[in-house]
Structures are given as C-alpha cells and as structure tokens.
Design a protein around this motif. Structure first.
Motif, PDB file in Angstrom:
ATOM      1  N   ARG A 328       0.846  -1.193   0.000  1.00  0.00           N
ATOM      2  CA  ARG A 328       0.000   0.000   0.000  1.00  0.00           C
ATOM      3  C   ARG A 328       0.876   1.235   0.000  1.00  0.00           C
ATOM      4  O   ARG A 328       2.017   1.193   0.433  1.00  0.00           O
ATOM      5  N   ARG A 329       0.299   2.336  -0.456  1.00  0.00           N
ATOM      6  CA  ARG A 329       1.033   3.593  -0.334  1.00  0.00           C
ATOM      7  C   ARG A 329       0.175   4.573   0.451  1.00  0.00           C
ATOM      8  O   ARG A 329      -1.064   4.476   0.465  1.00  0.00           O
ATOM      9  N   ARG A 330       0.870   5.495   1.073  1.00  0.00           N
ATOM     10  CA  ARG A 330       0.171   6.462   1.902  1.00  0.00           C
ATOM     11  C   ARG A 330       0.913   7.783   1.857  1.00  0.00           C
ATOM     12  O   ARG A 330       2.125   7.831   2.067  1.00  0.00           O
ATOM     13  N   LEU A 393       0.819  13.459   4.942  1.00  0.00           N
ATOM     14  CA  LEU A 393      -0.376  12.798   4.404  1.00  0.00           C
ATOM     15  C   LEU A 393      -0.835  13.338   3.056  1.00  0.00           C
ATOM     16  O   LEU A 393      -1.366  12.622   2.239  1.00  0.00           O
TER      17      LEU A 393
END
Ligand code: ADP
Ligand code: ADP
Ligand code: MG
Length: 472
Positions: A328-330, A393
């Motif tokens: 996953r990427r965030r 973020l």
C-alpha cells in the motif's frame, strides 16, 4: 541468510547500507581510500579496510575489493549506486569468488547498461519506448538521416551513459553536426565507450520511474512510481513519490509497463524502470537502472518497505514476503539532494570543512548524510553530501514540512543547495505539484536569493565567538 556484508561504496549510501545491516544483525565491512580515512561510513561499519591511496580508482578496483571481501570472511557484497554498481564484470567476479552480489545477474546488468539493447528488449516485450534509432549510429551521415526521419529536436545519447552525462539536445542539423563528435568524446571519457544513438526529444516531459522488487522465485512487484522531473542538466535534484501529476489510470499503466519490463529481462533484486511522460499523457521507456537508486527513500516513506533490507533478503535467496495486493502507499514524500554547491555561482562545487552540521528532526523527517561537524568534504567525489526526505499525508502538508525541515537543517562552512530549494518551494508550480524537466532551467531567478541563511550563519558565528570569549 547473509552474515557479513562488504559495502563497495562510500558516502551516504554506504552509511544507509550499514544501517540496514545493524537492524538485521549482519556484520558490515567498509572499504576506504586515503581521502576517506575520516569518512562516516568507515566510523559506522563494524570493520573497515583500506583500498589504496587513489581516491576514485580505489572504489573501482574490482580485484582488490573482492579479495578484501574474501579475506574478511564476507558472504555478500553490496555495490550501492555509482562506482561498480552497474559493472557486470564486478557482479561476475563476485559470483565466481563465491560472494553473493546484491543486485541482478551480471548478464542482466550488461544488457540493461547498454541503452540500445535495453530499448530492443523492451520493444520486443511490448513496452513503448522513446522513438529513436534502431541501433547505434555509426556515422554523422547516418545520424543526420535518422534525425530527418524522426524529426527535430533530437537527443544525442551515449549508449553506455549514466548520471546525466553524454546527453545533448539538438534543434537543427547544424547543432547535430556540432554535437556529434562532442557526445562521442564525452562518452569515451566518462564511460570508456564511443557508441552513441539518437532519440526523439520529448517536449516538456515528466520523468516518471517505477521501483521494482523481484525475487529468485519468479515474483515481481512494483512499489509505485517516483517523479524525478526536477532536474538540472539531466541530473535529478528533487524527487517525489508518488507523482502528484498522474491520474490513477496512468499510475496503473506505468507500473504495469515496469513489471513487464522486469519480467522481460528476468530481473532479480531491486531495480528502477525509467519513463518519460509526454504532454499527451503517453509513457515512453527510457532506461532501466539495475541498482539501488539515490531517491529510494521517498518510496520507502510512502510504502513503509525498507528497500535495502528487501535487497539483502532477495540476495540471500529468500522469496519476497509481500504480494502486490498487500503493498500500500500512503501520503507524499519529497527528497532533496543536499549538494555542497553554490547555486548562486552556477552550482559550483563547494568542498571543504563542515564547521557545523545540524540534522533536522520532528515528524515526517529523515536525513541520510555523509557529513558531521568538523568533517572535511573531499574534492574527489560527488558533491551530494546529504539527502533530506520529508513525508506527510497530503501534498500541501509535505511542501510545508519540507520548508520547515530545510529551515531547520544546518550545514555550515560549505555552500549548499538548501537555500535554492527554499526558493523553489515558493513557486506556484511546485506548490501545485506541477513541473516538467524544464522547471529548473525555466526558473533562473531561484538562484538570486538574498542572504537570509548567511545572516543566520553570521549570527551563529558571532554567538559562538561571544560564548568563547565569555568562557561559557
Ligand atoms: P539515480 O539514478 O540513482 O538517481 P544518479 O543518476 O544521480 O542516480 O547517479 C547516482 C550516482 O551514480 C552519481 O554519482 C552518478 O554520477 C553515478 N552514475 C550513475 N550512472 C553511472 C554510470 N553509468 N557510470 C558512472 N557513474 C554513474
Ligand atoms: P542517464 O542514464 O544519464 O540517467 P537518461 O536516459 O535516464 O540518462 O536521461 C536522463 C534525463 O535526460 C531524463 O530524465 C530526461 O530529463 C532527459 N532526457 C533523456 N532522454 C530524453 C528525451 N528523449 N527527451 C527528453 N528528455 C530526455
Ligand atoms: Mg536515467
């Protein structure tokens, strides 16, 4: 598993690899030249061996390095980037001497190190490549004919090129005539080979590259893309992950191309597939880098995957323990290459003593440095002396954090690219996350900053002098 690793490199990347070893319980072995006696990688590694007086040739001495690895009882060698990292002979010699080379097979290194060969392999695999000559151009007449066919402007490129050298844009037949011999001689000097080829110049392109991991059991995964469009003279300055300029469909497309490219060459270990994105939204394969890349930290920041650790596991023959679906990427990450250069003086290298170094901290901030207070940056190597990577973020927060961390970072005694980046962050384009490879050239005014930082530097010096005088 690997028990003892020789690191055939120096600078921040050698320190980065030592850190992975420390976390994994692997004994680390550094090598160093005369100029690097006081280098940080030598202090950080568990053992260090002198590889001779010659500052650059030392790190290129295959037999010496392999002999040291054997004598020290290492079972693996990590080449880092630059130096021997894309030298097939080095990989082959390591394998022959019973050392695991942390990278792909020698044959894959050789094939991808030849940009013409790489283009052919990718075309055959159905990966779109930049339009260009079918092979090397053997004469000026052939170059002129190919250029006529693909249309100006064209890019003359060294087939064995790397590090942004041996690349020249030609707008006209005249420029092509003039640059032809130049690129050949540049290539011969930098890479020891005279072959050159032609590519169509993609106008206002974005440099988009995809990080790949591949194990020895047939699994290939991607760790999303990086946007390295902020470049000066074809050399990257700032890198971002993910690209703020891609749609989700484009991201899926480029990552799919990259996985296919890696599969097509039987790739193993960590690698990067580089593409240019044109203004019509099409991707064109440019080259594959068969090694750990300078900008790998931005990918680590958004995925949480330690790429060096993964490299060592793969080299030990272990299967990848992540599946594409679980990766996953965030958020967004931005890396700044902190170069010991003076942006106000045409980025002239600024070597010498670092009178004070202060690494920024706080949330979402990472530094990878090769310097410390009192360290003398030797003039023989790359001017990149540290990297600052920030994560947040969303894009606007990442830009704000970058500004705060760059302000917080202190490198005194030498000029650096820090104030230049602070100017860059003020531009509407950067703030909007919209830039192509022409950004730096289009903003010469960014080098005309006031001496905000030198005032601060002066204040620090005055404070230190007062303190010394007062006997604090
Ligand atoms: P990255 O692609 O990892 O961002 P760079 O292109 O900035 O890396 O290169 C990293 C280092 O490796 C630089 O010191 C560069 O000069 C050197 N380098 C890259 N490719 C080559 C090559 N083919 N031959 C010699 N040195 C190279
Ligand atoms: P290197 O091996 O030195 O990294 P690349 O082939 O990756 O060389 O090219 C480096 C940079 O040069 C690219 O990121 C891009 O900015 C520019 N460039 C290379 N080829 C082209 C092209 N055909 N059109 C436009 N820009 C190009
Ligand atoms: Mg490249």
């Amino acid at each position: 598993m690997i028990r003892k690793l020789l690191i055939a490199n120096r600078g921040e990347i050698a320190v980065r690899i030592v850190r992975a070893c420390q976390e994994m319980g692997i004994r680390s072995v550094a090598v160093y030249t005369d100029a690097d006696r006081h280098a940080l990688h030598v202090k950080k590694a568990d053992e260090a061996y002198h590889i001779g007086p010659d500052s650059v040739a030392g790190y290129l001495n295959i037999h010496r390095i392999v002999n040291i690895a054997r004598a020290a009882g290492c079972d693996a060698v990590h080449p880092g980037y630059g130096f021997l990292s894309e030298n097939a002979e080095f990989a082959r010699t390591c394998a022959r001497r019973g050392l695991r080379f942390v990278g792909p097979d020698a044959e894959v290194i050789r094939r991808m190190g030849d940009k013409i060969e790489a283009r052919r392999v990718m075309q055959a695999a159905g990966v779109p490549v930049v339009p260009g000559s079918d092979g090397n151009v053997e004469s000026l007449d052939e170059a002129l004919a190919v250029a006529e066919e693909i249309g100006y402007p064209v890019m003359l490129k060294a087939t064995a090129g790397g590090g942004g050298r041996g690349i020249r844009r030609c707008e006209t037949t005249d420029q092509l005539r003039r640059n032809y011999e130049r690129v050949i001689s540049e290539s011969r000097k930098a890479f020891g080979r005279a072959e050159i080829f032609l590519e169509k110049c993609i106008e206002r392109p974005r440099h988009i590259e995809v990080q790949i991991l591949a194990d020895h059991h047939g699994k290939v995964v991607h760790l999303f893309e990086r946007d390295c469009s902020i470049q000066r003279r074809h050399q990257k300055l700032v890198e971002v992950a993910p690209s703020p300029q891609l749609t989700e469909a484009q991201r899926e497309e480029v990552c799919r191309h990259a996985v296919r490219a890696a599969q097509a060459v039987g790739y193993r270990n960590a690698g990067t597939v580089e593409f240019l994105l044109d203004t019509d939204g099409r991707f064109h394969f440019m080259e594959m880098n068969t090694r750990l890349q300078v900008e790998h930290p931005v990918t680590e920041a958004i995925t949480g995957i330690d790429i060096v650790r993964a490299q060592l596991h793969i080299a030990a023959g272990e299967p990848l323990h992540c599946d594409q679906e679980t990766i996953r990427r965030r958020g967004y990450a931005i890396e700044f290459r902190i170069n010991a250069e003076d942006p106000r003086n045409d980025f002239l290298p600024s070597f010498g003593r670092v009178t004070r170094y202060y690494a920024p901290g706080g949330p979402g901030v990472r530094t990878d440095a090769a310097i410390y207070t009192g360290y003398e940056i030797p003039p023989y190597y790359d001017s990149m002396c540290a990297k600052l990577t920030v994560w947040a973020l969303d894009w606007p927060q990442a830009v704000q954090r970058a500004r705060r961390a760059l302000m917080d970072m202190g490198v005194y005694g030498v000029k650096t690219t820090i104030p230049y980046y602070l100017e860059m962050l003020k531009t509407p384009e950067f703030q909007a996350g919209r830039f192509d490879t022409g950004f730096v050239a289009a903003h010469p005014e960014l080098t005309h900053y006031a001496t905000e930082r030198s005032t601060r530097e002066m204040a620090t010096a005055i404070a230190a002098a007062i303190a010394a005088h007062a006997g604090f």
